[in-house]
Structure formats: C-alpha cells, structure tokens
Design a protein around this motif. Sequence first.
Motif, PDB file in Angstrom:
ATOM      1  N   VAL A 166       7.773 -24.268  -5.836  1.00 14.62           N
ATOM      2  CA  VAL A 166       8.998 -23.115  -5.505  1.00 14.62           C
ATOM      3  C   VAL A 166      10.346 -23.494  -5.875  1.00 14.62           C
ATOM      4  O   VAL A 166      10.415 -24.778  -6.039  1.00 14.62           O
ATOM      5  CB  VAL A 166       8.680 -22.580  -4.179  1.00 14.62           C
ATOM      6  CG1 VAL A 166       7.429 -22.166  -3.943  1.00 14.62           C
ATOM      7  CG2 VAL A 166       8.902 -23.827  -3.129  1.00 14.62           C
ATOM      8  N   ALA A 167      11.167 -22.670  -5.851  1.00 18.17           N
ATOM      9  CA  ALA A 167      12.486 -23.134  -6.485  1.00 18.17           C
ATOM     10  C   ALA A 167      13.245 -23.533  -5.110  1.00 18.17           C
ATOM     11  O   ALA A 167      14.013 -24.692  -5.389  1.00 18.17           O
ATOM     12  CB  ALA A 167      13.198 -21.907  -7.069  1.00 18.17           C
ATOM     13  N   TYR A 168      13.241 -23.006  -4.256  1.00 17.27           N
ATOM     14  CA  TYR A 168      14.025 -23.117  -3.000  1.00 17.27           C
ATOM     15  C   TYR A 168      13.462 -22.900  -1.316  1.00 17.27           C
ATOM     16  O   TYR A 168      12.926 -21.983  -1.354  1.00 17.27           O
ATOM     17  CB  TYR A 168      15.308 -22.441  -3.156  1.00 17.27           C
ATOM     18  CG  TYR A 168      16.512 -22.590  -2.089  1.00 17.27           C
ATOM     19  CD1 TYR A 168      17.255 -23.851  -2.125  1.00 17.27           C
ATOM     20  CD2 TYR A 168      16.758 -21.729  -1.116  1.00 17.27           C
ATOM     21  CE1 TYR A 168      18.002 -24.010  -1.215  1.00 17.27           C
ATOM     22  CE2 TYR A 168      17.791 -22.113  -0.041  1.00 17.27           C
ATOM     23  CZ  TYR A 168      18.474 -23.304  -0.174  1.00 17.27           C
ATOM     24  OH  TYR A 168      19.419 -23.588   0.845  1.00 17.27           O
ATOM     25  N   LEU A 169      13.543 -23.940  -0.574  1.00 20.32           N
ATOM     26  CA  LEU A 169      13.177 -23.638   0.555  1.00 20.32           C
ATOM     27  C   LEU A 169      14.078 -24.185   1.743  1.00 20.32           C
ATOM     28  O   LEU A 169      14.534 -25.296   1.550  1.00 20.32           O
ATOM     29  CB  LEU A 169      11.731 -24.564   1.147  1.00 20.32           C
ATOM     30  CG  LEU A 169      10.501 -24.077   0.341  1.00 20.32           C
ATOM     31  CD1 LEU A 169       9.510 -24.954   0.539  1.00 20.32           C
ATOM     32  CD2 LEU A 169      10.052 -22.602   0.574  1.00 20.32           C
ATOM     33  N   ALA A 170      14.355 -23.193   2.529  1.00 22.44           N
ATOM     34  CA  ALA A 170      15.418 -23.950   3.700  1.00 22.44           C
ATOM     35  C   ALA A 170      15.135 -23.169   5.111  1.00 22.44           C
ATOM     36  O   ALA A 170      14.727 -22.145   5.136  1.00 22.44           O
ATOM     37  CB  ALA A 170      16.881 -23.512   3.205  1.00 22.44           C
ATOM     38  N   ARG A 171      15.675 -23.744   6.198  1.00 27.04           N
ATOM     39  CA  ARG A 171      15.691 -23.303   7.156  1.00 27.04           C
ATOM     40  C   ARG A 171      16.935 -23.280   8.034  1.00 27.04           C
ATOM     41  O   ARG A 171      17.404 -24.376   8.241  1.00 27.04           O
ATOM     42  CB  ARG A 171      14.455 -23.881   8.257  1.00 27.04           C
ATOM     43  CG  ARG A 171      14.310 -23.103   9.748  1.00 27.04           C
ATOM     44  CD  ARG A 171      13.193 -23.825  10.449  1.00 27.04           C
ATOM     45  NE  ARG A 171      12.040 -23.722   9.961  1.00 27.04           N
ATOM     46  CZ  ARG A 171      11.048 -24.790   9.558  1.00 27.04           C
ATOM     47  NH1 ARG A 171      11.690 -25.950   9.838  1.00 27.04           N
ATOM     48  NH2 ARG A 171       9.931 -24.428   9.351  1.00 27.04           N
ATOM     49  N   GLY A 172      17.321 -22.223   8.626  1.00 28.00           N
ATOM     50  CA  GLY A 172      18.824 -22.220   9.122  1.00 28.00           C
ATOM     51  C   GLY A 172      18.668 -21.250  10.620  1.00 28.00           C
ATOM     52  O   GLY A 172      17.380 -21.163  10.978  1.00 28.00           O
ATOM     53  N   SER A 173      19.660 -21.211  11.305  1.00 29.19           N
ATOM     54  CA  SER A 173      19.623 -20.866  12.533  1.00 29.19           C
ATOM     55  C   SER A 173      20.853 -19.866  12.912  1.00 29.19           C
ATOM     56  O   SER A 173      21.876 -20.314  12.123  1.00 29.19           O
ATOM     57  CB  SER A 173      19.435 -21.962  13.724  1.00 29.19           C
ATOM     58  OG  SER A 173      20.207 -21.640  14.614  1.00 29.19           O
ATOM     59  N   VAL A 174      20.984 -19.113  13.828  1.00 31.82           N
ATOM     60  CA  VAL A 174      22.094 -18.264  13.931  1.00 31.82           C
ATOM     61  C   VAL A 174      22.536 -18.445  15.404  1.00 31.82           C
ATOM     62  O   VAL A 174      23.095 -17.654  16.113  1.00 31.82           O
ATOM     63  CB  VAL A 174      21.808 -16.925  13.758  1.00 31.82           C
ATOM     64  CG1 VAL A 174      21.650 -16.372  12.464  1.00 31.82           C
ATOM     65  CG2 VAL A 174      20.699 -16.409  14.529  1.00 31.82           C
ATOM     66  N   SER A 175      22.237 -19.821  15.814  1.00 32.20           N
ATOM     67  CA  SER A 175      22.550 -20.303  17.520  1.00 32.20           C
ATOM     68  C   SER A 175      23.932 -20.747  17.658  1.00 32.20           C
ATOM     69  O   SER A 175      24.315 -20.659  18.779  1.00 32.20           O
ATOM     70  CB  SER A 175      21.599 -20.986  17.745  1.00 32.20           C
ATOM     71  OG  SER A 175      21.597 -22.297  16.866  1.00 32.20           O
ATOM     72  N   ASN A 176      24.545 -21.209  16.464  1.00 28.03           N
ATOM     73  CA  ASN A 176      26.237 -21.017  16.903  1.00 28.03           C
ATOM     74  C   ASN A 176      26.731 -20.842  15.437  1.00 28.03           C
ATOM     75  O   ASN A 176      26.340 -20.766  14.244  1.00 28.03           O
ATOM     76  CB  ASN A 176      26.242 -22.672  17.329  1.00 28.03           C
ATOM     77  CG  ASN A 176      26.013 -23.780  16.242  1.00 28.03           C
ATOM     78  OD1 ASN A 176      26.178 -23.766  15.274  1.00 28.03           O
ATOM     79  ND2 ASN A 176      25.209 -24.609  17.038  1.00 28.03           N
ATOM     80  N   ASN A 177      28.131 -20.948  15.445  1.00 29.18           N
ATOM     81  CA  ASN A 177      28.863 -20.908  14.264  1.00 29.18           C
ATOM     82  C   ASN A 177      28.502 -21.448  12.945  1.00 29.18           C
ATOM     83  O   ASN A 177      28.615 -21.205  11.861  1.00 29.18           O
ATOM     84  CB  ASN A 177      30.444 -20.791  14.673  1.00 29.18           C
ATOM     85  CG  ASN A 177      30.878 -19.514  15.230  1.00 29.18           C
ATOM     86  OD1 ASN A 177      30.143 -18.602  15.351  1.00 29.18           O
ATOM     87  ND2 ASN A 177      32.099 -19.649  15.946  1.00 29.18           N
ATOM     88  N   ARG A 178      28.570 -22.892  13.506  1.00 24.92           N
ATOM     89  CA  ARG A 178      28.126 -24.067  12.230  1.00 24.92           C
ATOM     90  C   ARG A 178      26.702 -23.630  11.718  1.00 24.92           C
ATOM     91  O   ARG A 178      26.905 -23.579  10.490  1.00 24.92           O
ATOM     92  CB  ARG A 178      28.077 -25.351  12.852  1.00 24.92           C
ATOM     93  CG  ARG A 178      28.799 -26.309  12.004  1.00 24.92           C
ATOM     94  CD  ARG A 178      28.883 -27.824  12.593  1.00 24.92           C
ATOM     95  NE  ARG A 178      27.697 -28.520  11.802  1.00 24.92           N
ATOM     96  CZ  ARG A 178      26.551 -28.837  11.963  1.00 24.92           C
ATOM     97  NH1 ARG A 178      26.163 -28.466  13.305  1.00 24.92           N
ATOM     98  NH2 ARG A 178      25.757 -29.562  11.428  1.00 24.92           N
ATOM     99  N   ASN A 179      25.900 -23.389  12.539  1.00 29.99           N
ATOM    100  CA  ASN A 179      24.467 -23.106  11.753  1.00 29.99           C
ATOM    101  C   ASN A 179      24.572 -21.596  11.117  1.00 29.99           C
ATOM    102  O   ASN A 179      24.029 -21.481  10.170  1.00 29.99           O
ATOM    103  CB  ASN A 179      23.505 -22.950  12.994  1.00 29.99           C
ATOM    104  CG  ASN A 179      23.200 -24.412  13.547  1.00 29.99           C
ATOM    105  OD1 ASN A 179      23.472 -25.284  12.781  1.00 29.99           O
ATOM    106  ND2 ASN A 179      22.577 -24.485  14.657  1.00 29.99           N
TER     107      ASN A 179
END
Lengths: 245, 352
Positions: A166-179
């Motif tokens: 696959v080309a791209y895999l990421a995991r983020g969060s919306v728990s604070n501004n930085r994230n």
Amino acid sequence: MIKKKPAACFVDNKYCPGCGHGTVNRLVGEVLEEMGVDKDAIGAIAVGCSSLMPETFAIDCIQAQHGRAAAVAVGIKRCRPDKTVFSYQGDGDALAIGFSETMYAAIRNENITVIFVNNGNFGMTGGQMAPTTLEGQKTTTSPYGRDIGTTGHPLNVIQMMENLNVAYLARGSVSNNRNIMKTKEYIRNAFEAQQNNEGYSFVEILSPCPTNWGMDPLKAMEHIENNVIKTYELGEFVKRGEKNA
Amino acid sequence: MGKQLMKGNEAIAEAAVRAGCKFFAGYPITPQSEILEYLSWRLPQADGVFVQSESEIAGISMVYGAAASGFRTMTSSSGPGYSLLQEGISYIASAELPCLIVNVMRYGSGLGDIFVGQSDYWQAVKNGGHGDYRSIVYAPASVQETAELVISGFDTAEKYRNPVTILSDASIGQMMEPVELPAMKEHDPDKFQWSLKGKGDGEFRRVTSVMYFQENYDDYIASKYKKIEENEQLWEEFQTEDAEIVLVSYGISSRICEEAVSMARKDGLKVGLIRPISLYPFPVKAFEKLNNVKSFISVEMTALAQMAEDVALACKMKNPVYSLGGGMVIYEASDVYAKINEVIEGNAKEVF
Ligand SMILES: Cc1ncc(C[n+]2csc(CCOP(=O)(O)OP(=O)(O)O)c2C)c(N)n1
Ligand code: SF4
C-alpha cells in the motif's frame, strides 16, 4: 489562530456535541480545498454517524451500503481515475461488516483514500461493541466489559495492512490541537498519494463518542490520551514512497 | 456482420461490450463463469475495466459506484451468489441508478446445484432485497434473444433509472447457437445530470435513496413502477387466438412448450402458448385478449410452481391454473403433452 471554515462545510454539522466526526469532516474539507481538488472529489460515505456527513458537506457524495464504502469508492475510481475518490467510514463499518471490502481494497492497492474514524463503538446504533472496543470496555453489548477471551483482541487494522503493498498508512487523533494538526497532515499525505497514483492510502483517526462513552467531551478527549492511544499507537506506519524506494 | 456461433454466456458478455458497458465486477460461480472469463480479456480491449471482486457483495457495491459515475456497468452471478447481490440491488434501485444484473439460474435453494432450473423466479421477479422497488426482469429463450435483451436492457435501465435483470439459465447460458451482434456503441457517462463527476463550479450531487429528498415519495415510486408496467410488458404468443388450453412458460422450458403445442395441434387440440419475455412487468396484457381459454398450465422448472401465482393473477383467477414443475432436467415435449391430456381428462390438480 482562527481559520476560515472551508466552503465544503457549508452548514454546521449535525453530530452530538464534542463528537470527533465534526473535526474530521472539517479536516477533510480543508485538505481537499487547500489542495484544490474539492471540485473534483467524490466521497463514498458509510452508514452510521458518518452518514450525517453528506448533510453538511458540499462535495459530490454517494451513500454506500453498510461496510461497502471502500468497494463503492473502487467502482467510482476505476471509472473516473482522474477524480479524487475517498471513503469515509466508522470502525463498525470498515472493520466488522466491511472487513473484507476494507482489506481487499488495500490488498489490490486501489488508488483510493480511506478516512477511518475509530471511536471504539457502533455510535449510531447506540454504542454496541465494535472490533476496536478496548479490552474491558463496557458497551451495550459488552455490559461486563469486553472479554478478549471470547471476542478476540481489539483490532489493529494498520498492523494488518503494514505488510501489504500500500502507499500510505497513518493513525492520528483529534484529542488535542497538536494531534489535530498532525492528523490533517496525514490526511493531506493520503490524498497526495492518490493524486500521484501511488496507490492505497488509509488514515485511521481516534475519535471520541461522548454520547455512547457516557463522558463529557473533555473527559472523552482525556480518555483517548490516557487509554485509547495505548492500544492504538499514533504515527505514520507506511510513509509515501517508502515501499517503492 | 454475419452470424457467429456463440455460447449464451459469451453472447451476454459480448453484447454488453457492444452496448457500451465499460465496467464489470463479479465473482465466479457455475454456470455463469464464462461471463467473467470473457470480459476479463474483452473489456480491457474495449477500454473498459474488469474487476474480479472478493465476493458478490463487493462486486455489486463496485457496480453501484460505477453506475453512480454514469457508466454502463454490470455484474453477473447465479443462485447463492445472486442472493448476495440483493443488498446492492436494493441500494441501486433506491438511488435510481441504471445497471445490468445477470442471473444464470441454477437449480434449488441453499447451495443448490449446477443443474438447469428456474427456481430464482420469486427472488428475481418479486425482489430479493428489501423495500419498495422492482427490478425489470427479462427472460431470454435463445442465445440471439439473450444478446438483444442485454443491449435493449441497458437502454431500458437508463430510461427508468432502474436495475435490469437478465434471468437466463444453465442451459441457455451454456448452449451454442448462431447469433448476430450489432456494431459497437459508445456511451457518454457525462451526459447524465445526476452522475458523480465532482461538483466542478456547479452544485454538488448526492447519490442516495430518493426517499430522502423526493416529495410525495410514495406516489412518486408507485407511479414510476406503474409506468413501467404499462409500457414495458414483453411477450410472444403462439397459437393463442382460439386456444382453450394455454401454456405459460419462459426461457428454456418455453422452447419445449412450443413443440408440445405443435404436437397437440396436430391432434386437433386447441392449445396455445404465452411466452413472457419480461417477467417484471408480467405480461398481463397477453391474458386480457384471450376469449376461449378454459385453463392455463404454468410450465416452469421449479418445485413450487413459482410463476403459477402470476398466471393466476394475470387471468384474475377466472380460470383454473395447473402447473408442470420440477427441475434438474429439461422436460420432453411429450411430458408437456401428457400434462395437457391430464388437464383435458380432468385428472390434474389445479394450483389455483
Ligand atoms: C446491513 C446493515 N446492518 C446493520 C445496520 C445498522 N447500523 C447502522 S450504523 C451501524 C454501526 C455503525 O458503527 P460505526 O461504523 O462504528 O460508525 P459510528 O456510528 O460509530 O460512527 C449499524 C450496525 C445497517 N444500516 N445495515
Ligand atoms: S453517537 Fe457518538 S459518533 Fe455518533 S454523533 Fe454522537 S458522539 Fe458522534
């Protein structure tokens, strides 16, 4: 810093107060607009709370069947390869009923972008256990807390996809501004991968469901930071160009 | 172009390409796999896309997306696979998208078997998916007719923005017959105002159930299907003018019935045949013209006399309806003739 609302979010969203979906919708809108592809974008939207998105999102969208959004997106992208095509799905949708469709879109390295909102339960239907529900977490169908002896471990789909082409895999969060800012970067990377025909891109986003978690919005954010992230590590797991280098 | 010898399944595939079909997604199952095999090499030649999907559910979902993009698109399956398509068919119908679905029927429920049968009548004609929709269903009786219905099927699907089903069967799918195919046709996917192509500088589009935005949805849907019922009935009749016993039969079994009618006529019996070509809408108009008929015999390859119900409705239960059923092998014309005699002698038990 106050930023202008993207035109893609043409009216206020209809999610519960403090829901992470609203933030993710906005991030997708901002990225598409900043990349200048909002006029060419087409979304395959899941059922569940995701299905509220088309009511407030000013971009061509199709309502997919429960679990099949990735396959619907594939049908569109294969016909219209020069459009920017994404699916927008929850964890019940992408990993329970639609697990096969999710995995096979990745296995074939389809040139689509999957935006995957992981809130650890089936939000729309009232907070039942999802494949991503944490060990010991109480839901309406795991009233004693999720027992991994009978339900298996929380599903880390990125781990499963890492060995695929696959080309791209990421995991983020919306728990604070930085994230949130990091997550936006991931979403942009994902859409750029598609634009450059690199193949399948997938962004998982840890997101609160205050309503079904029985927490106020701030507590729900803290819960992600203190607990959810322990099971679902943040970061980029397959970076663009890495596999082809 | 002259005639060429072709398998029924291959004729479906080639006709679809010539009709401008540019996208196929499907999953192997006997007796329809030749459709996939053929399109896997033929579609790329014709600038189209073939996807062997991971399941029938994924296949029909891809078709849903492709249809929403305005492209001519299809999938095909049989028996258990056709069951899996129903979720997507209901969505496609609810969003009013055109597409072609092929069911090359096999026999029986559950896994069933690859023998010839017509036991998916109820599922195809009455709807296997949930909700208020109908699929327009065509039942070809020859390889030539299969090809013709595929081509006109795409037009009808677009005319009504509704899925069209070709209900073929193992024998018509597998038999070889001469067929004449039309020239290639181009389809413009951008010509529809509703198709997904990105909003550009205009209004964004929504492909979803029309229920969510159609005013007077109930009336709208009812009148849509009423229009289809009025305008799209197709059938063929054979010696029905003075007939007292009328056979009703479609697809492969209708061919045997034609022979049985000729046998009976030779013996002076007033027997005729109605061959529905559209199963939805069922050709009730063919029944309205009959004056001398005393009874109907529904001849179909199913254990439960599935079409017999529609025959009873079409004649408004004014005549007794008998059934000759059972699948796995095709009847001989003599079996049908024996049933005709049984009815004449009063020894047959009516189903309605
Ligand atoms: C075939 C089918 N089964 C069940 C449902 C009911 N249903 C609607 S939303 C949903 C769960 C959605 O959960 P998730 O994907 O986690 O999204 P969330 O609502 O949490 O954002 C279910 C089971 C359905 N619409 N279709
Ligand atoms: S139920 Fe949960 S996921 Fe759904 S809108 Fe409310 S907070 Fe968001």
